[in-house]
Design a protein around this motif. Structure first.
Motif, PDB file in Angstrom:
ATOM      1  N   ARG A 115       4.960   0.526  14.792  1.00 52.03           N
ATOM      2  CA  ARG A 115       5.048  -0.233  13.547  1.00 52.03           C
ATOM      3  C   ARG A 115       3.726  -0.966  13.323  1.00 52.03           C
ATOM      4  NH1 ARG A 115       9.905  -0.766  16.353  1.00 52.03           N
ATOM      5  NH2 ARG A 115      11.804  -0.241  15.165  1.00 52.03           N
ATOM      6  N   ARG A 116       3.246  -0.927  12.094  1.00 56.32           N
ATOM      7  CA  ARG A 116       1.988  -1.607  11.778  1.00 56.32           C
ATOM      8  C   ARG A 116       2.143  -2.370  10.465  1.00 56.32           C
ATOM      9  NH1 ARG A 116      -4.241   0.713  11.552  1.00 56.32           N
ATOM     10  NH2 ARG A 116      -5.121  -1.042  10.369  1.00 56.32           N
ATOM     11  N   THR A 117       1.691  -3.613  10.467  1.00 60.05           N
ATOM     12  CA  THR A 117       1.704  -4.466   9.280  1.00 60.05           C
ATOM     13  C   THR A 117       0.288  -4.980   9.030  1.00 60.05           C
ATOM     14  OG1 THR A 117       3.967  -5.191   9.760  1.00 60.05           O
ATOM     15  CG2 THR A 117       2.703  -6.512   8.196  1.00 60.05           C
ATOM     16  N   ALA A 139       5.952   2.483   9.614  1.00 54.91           N
ATOM     17  CA  ALA A 139       6.718   2.680  10.843  1.00 54.91           C
ATOM     18  C   ALA A 139       6.836   4.171  11.098  1.00 54.91           C
ATOM     19  CB  ALA A 139       8.102   2.048  10.724  1.00 54.91           C
ATOM     20  N   ARG A 140       6.440   4.596  12.293  1.00 56.57           N
ATOM     21  CA  ARG A 140       6.484   6.003  12.655  1.00 56.57           C
ATOM     22  C   ARG A 140       7.260   6.146  13.969  1.00 56.57           C
ATOM     23  NH1 ARG A 140       5.582   6.071   8.223  1.00 56.57           N
ATOM     24  NH2 ARG A 140       3.889   7.066   7.038  1.00 56.57           N
ATOM     25  N   SER A 142       7.497   3.613   5.074  1.00 53.58           N
ATOM     26  CA  SER A 142       6.223   3.085   4.578  1.00 53.58           C
ATOM     27  C   SER A 142       6.516   2.140   3.424  1.00 53.58           C
ATOM     28  CB  SER A 142       5.302   4.215   4.105  1.00 53.58           C
ATOM     29  OG  SER A 142       4.972   5.083   5.162  1.00 53.58           O
ATOM     30  N   GLU A 143       5.681   1.119   3.285  1.00 55.09           N
ATOM     31  CA  GLU A 143       5.904   0.135   2.221  1.00 55.09           C
ATOM     32  C   GLU A 143       4.577  -0.494   1.815  1.00 55.09           C
ATOM     33  OE1 GLU A 143       8.033  -4.234   1.983  1.00 55.09           O
ATOM     34  OE2 GLU A 143       9.151  -2.582   2.915  1.00 55.09           O
ATOM     35  N   ARG A 144       4.412  -0.683   0.521  1.00 54.03           N
ATOM     36  CA  ARG A 144       3.256  -1.404  -0.018  1.00 54.03           C
ATOM     37  C   ARG A 144       3.766  -2.420  -1.028  1.00 54.03           C
ATOM     38  NH1 ARG A 144       2.182   3.862  -0.486  1.00 54.03           N
ATOM     39  NH2 ARG A 144       2.364   3.834  -2.757  1.00 54.03           N
TER      40      ARG A 144
END
Length: 708
Positions: free
Chosen positions: A349-351, A382-383, A417-419
């Motif tokens: 997970r990356r933010t 998130a992968r 994925s989110e933006r």
């Protein structure tokens, strides 16, 4: 137990007229009241340097000393410090999860670090945190999407002055924690600062088969480029590896007696059980520039990288051969259950977040304004890998069954994925010496994508929404404040990408709203406060056939939570007392299902009480006692008759400060659950299944902190 709680409430005169949590903003020792707090602030409130004691909202700040005295190394310990906070599936060795005002706050959207959003689907260490801030209530003004109930903000330690501190703690069966905290300033006029925090722990709780380890390394620095310009940077890396703890459950149609259950049993005790491993790296850069006497600009960017291995021998339902009945949401009457081998390795997970804001004061037409405006952009990814969730055999609540592993990762997972881009404006208007008007507005543009690890069931949707907030306040006395507020919040929910759903991938927007009335009053020796709140949020449910192979996810009525919070603190001579209480009526309303209509949500107590009493024997020695009490909780969403009883727990502690040359030694000792009370601590309803978690048994702890 309800009678016991009623007596406790009556015996606590401050429980019904206590200090509003928003006022507890300095370091609040469990023993000592620190005096006036009307100059303290919290970033999570959203109004800059406006004191919390003068702000029309409920918030609480837990300083480093408070957390150390309580022996708190995890966020779940906030449940012992404020009555509005309770447990929400807090399993040993897993993420911390909290309920605030009866709503489970979302680990993906309701947590902040120095004011910026982070993902809390991991372990969040407190070793390098100066304080933890808790905002209570709908948070649409501070967050684009979030569950109602509140926000949690972790504030990182910065190099504000010279610090040379080392600590060692021993706990329970053999847990050991060592930590150092070093800070210094150097260069011309102390222009440069640096702070190092490091911690390492061997974890050996009273729970069996749960040994683990963790470590943290954090570095923070700053550069005072000029009198009005400050550049700050910090980095943190942490790792926690520990087997987690599955819950007990209903046995057929009955709630088992917790007094007959050994709380040290860990049902995750197979030879093939693997630890949950949580790795986290976080870094941020913050630049603050003064634009004039009353204005400043700030650019704050941060990144968070999480890697997780989520593994557990997981009990879920059972088939009772004696009655030819399959129990989908509980264990069999004889204590047996189906045991699954769950493994989801290499979760990533990356933010990434960037926030630019301008804050200042101005006057128009005789009205003073304290303005904050800005824009925040964030990206989340998130992968995952295919996961295992395979039947491994039959277990039992005695923890004696042995099953073979079933590790094949044959089940799909879901990438996310989110933006988002969020524009916000907040204004605190001072209309007269005693009257204020408070306005907040946040506009969010959101893009989300989901797709299974096999490449099927793709979902892509966009939305935009605006969440307003407004409040009015009146100060009847120099130390008092009356206020009323109203605000909205937003959540987005998507039907899971599973073949059982006829509307898989359909998105829902859940708009919550809160109305709150409050009163605060504070003097040098006494603080009292009261808040009445009313929160409504649309509720979703699954309409399924008897086999649960044909379901429709839909909005079904509302979750309606109405409550009264009271908290306070007082000091007279060597004695001090702090208390908080909450009365909550949480119900499902307007549901199309007769079995859900009017039901209290699972795992939500109707009454909670926290009391801390202390005595200062000498300037160096103090002792305290802390009482945590909760009423019963329902276990199922559609059957209020099945409940776990209420319970009360007593914790004891002491602190002794000793001078040793130029150093100060602080000794702490504590006895948690001093009476070794046996009870079900919480009853989370997760994944369509009822679970029960016991109170931890009596546990001792001792620590030594040396400030050089």
């Amino acid at each position: 137990m309800a009678t016991t709680l009623t007596r406790l409430f009556c015996l606590s005169p401050l429980a019904a007229a206590s200090l509003a949590a928003a006022q507890s903003t300095t370091v609040l020792e469990p023993v000592t009241v620190q005096g006036r707090t009307d100059t303290a602030t919290a970033e999570i409130a959203g109004f800059g340097d406006t004191p919390l004691a003068r702000s029309p909202l409920q918030a609480r700040v837990f300083g480093e000393a408070t957390l150390k005295d309580a022996g708190a190394t995890l966020l779940r310990e906030l449940t012992r410090l404020d009555a509005s906070v309770s447990d929400a599936y807090n399993a040993e060795g897993y993420w911390d999860q909290l309920t605030v005002r009866g709503f489970v706050i979302d680990n993906r959207y309701n947590y902040r670090r120095d004011g910026l959003p982070i993902n809390a689907e991991t372990s969040l260490p407190l070793d390098n945190k100066a304080r933890v801030e808790l905002l209570k209530g709908t948070s649409g003004m501070q967050a684009g999407t979030s569950a109602p109930g509140g926000l949690v903000n972790l504030v990182v330690k910065r190099p504000e002055g010279e610090v040379r501190s080392a600590s060692l703690e021993l706990r329970g069966r053999g847990s050991v924690l060592g930590a150092v905290d070093l800070a210094a300033r150097f260069g011309a006029e102390g222009a440069f600062g640096i702070r190092l925090n490091a911690a390492a722990a061997h974890i050996d709780p009273e729970l069996r088969n749960a040994k683990g380890e963790r470590h943290l390394l954090a570095l923070a620095g700053d550069w005072r480029l000029s009198e009005g310009s400050l550049l700050e940077a910090e980095f943190e890396t942490s790792r926690r590896s520990q087997p987690s703890q599955p819950g007990f459950s209903l046995l057929g149609d009955r709630v088992p007696d917790a007094r007959g259950v050994d709380p040290r049993i860990n049902l995750n005790n197979q030879a093939w059980s693997l630890p949950v491993v949580l790795d986290a790296q976080t870094a941020s850069l913050r630049w603050t520039q003064r634009l004039g006497n009353d204005w400043r600009a700030r650019l704050h960017i941060a990144t968070q990288h999480l890697e997780s291995d989520d593994r557990v021998a997981f009990p879920f339902g059972c088939f009772d051969a004696a009655s030819n009945v399959y129990y989908a949401d509980r264990y069999c009457p004889d204590g047996s259950f189906d045991l699954y081998d769950f493994r989801s390795d290499n979760e990533r997970r990356r933010t990434d977040v960037a926030d630019f804001s301008v804050q200042g004061r101005l006057a128009t037409g005789g009205i003073e304004h304290a303005l904050t405006t800005g824009v925040q952009q964030s990206r989340f990814k998130a992968r995952f890998q295919p996961q295992a969730f395979n039947f491994a055999g039959t277990g039992n609540v005695a923890g004696t069954a042995v099953t073979p592993p079933a590790p094949d990762a044959t089940s799909d997972n879901t990438h996310r994925s989110e933006r988002s881009t969020e524009f916000y404006l907040r204004d605190a208007l001072r209309l007269t010496e005693r009257t204020g008007l408070w306005l907040g507005l946040r506009h969010t543009r959101l893009q989300r994508e989901r797709i299974s690890t096999s490449g099927s069931d793709a979902v892509d949707y966009a939305s935009s929404f605006t969440t307003p907030w407004v409040a009015a306040s009146y100060a009847p006395t120099p130390g008092g404040l009356l206020y009323a507020s109203w605000g909205q919040g937003i959540e987005s929910e998507v039907t899971p990408n599973l073949p059982i759903y006829r509307n898989a991938g359909e998105a829902f927007t859940l708009k919550s709203r809160q109305t709150e009335l409050g009163f605060k009053h504070e003097s040098d020796t006494l603080g009292v406060g009261l808040a009445v709140f009313d929160i409504e949020r649309p509720a979703s449910s699954d309409d399924c056939d008897a086999t649960r192979t044909n379901c429709l996810r839909r909005i079904d009525g509302v979750a309606h939570h109405r409550g009264l919070e009271a908290n306070g603190q007082a000091r007279w001579g060597a004695w001090s007392l702090g208390a908080s209480a909450m009365w909550l009526k949480a119900r499902r309303e307007d549901s199309a299902s007769a079995s859900l209509e009017g039901q209290r949500p699972p795992n939500v107590p109707a009454r909670t009480l926290r009391v801390n009493a202390g005595h200062q024997f000498t300037s160096s020695l103090s002792a305290f006692a802390a009482l945590t009490a909760e009423s019963n909780r329902t276990v199922l969403p559609d059957n209020a008759a099945l409940r776990i009883p209420g319970w009360a727990r007593l914790d004891l502690g002491a602190r002794f400060e000793q001078r040793a040359g130029a150093s100060t030694l602080t000794w702490r000792a504590g006895l948690d659950n001093a009476t070794d009370r046996r009870a079900w601590r919480e009853a989370p309803y997760q994944f369509g299944h009822a679970y029960l978690y016991p109170l931890a048994p009596r546990t001792w702890r001792v620590s030594l902190t040396a400030d050089l």
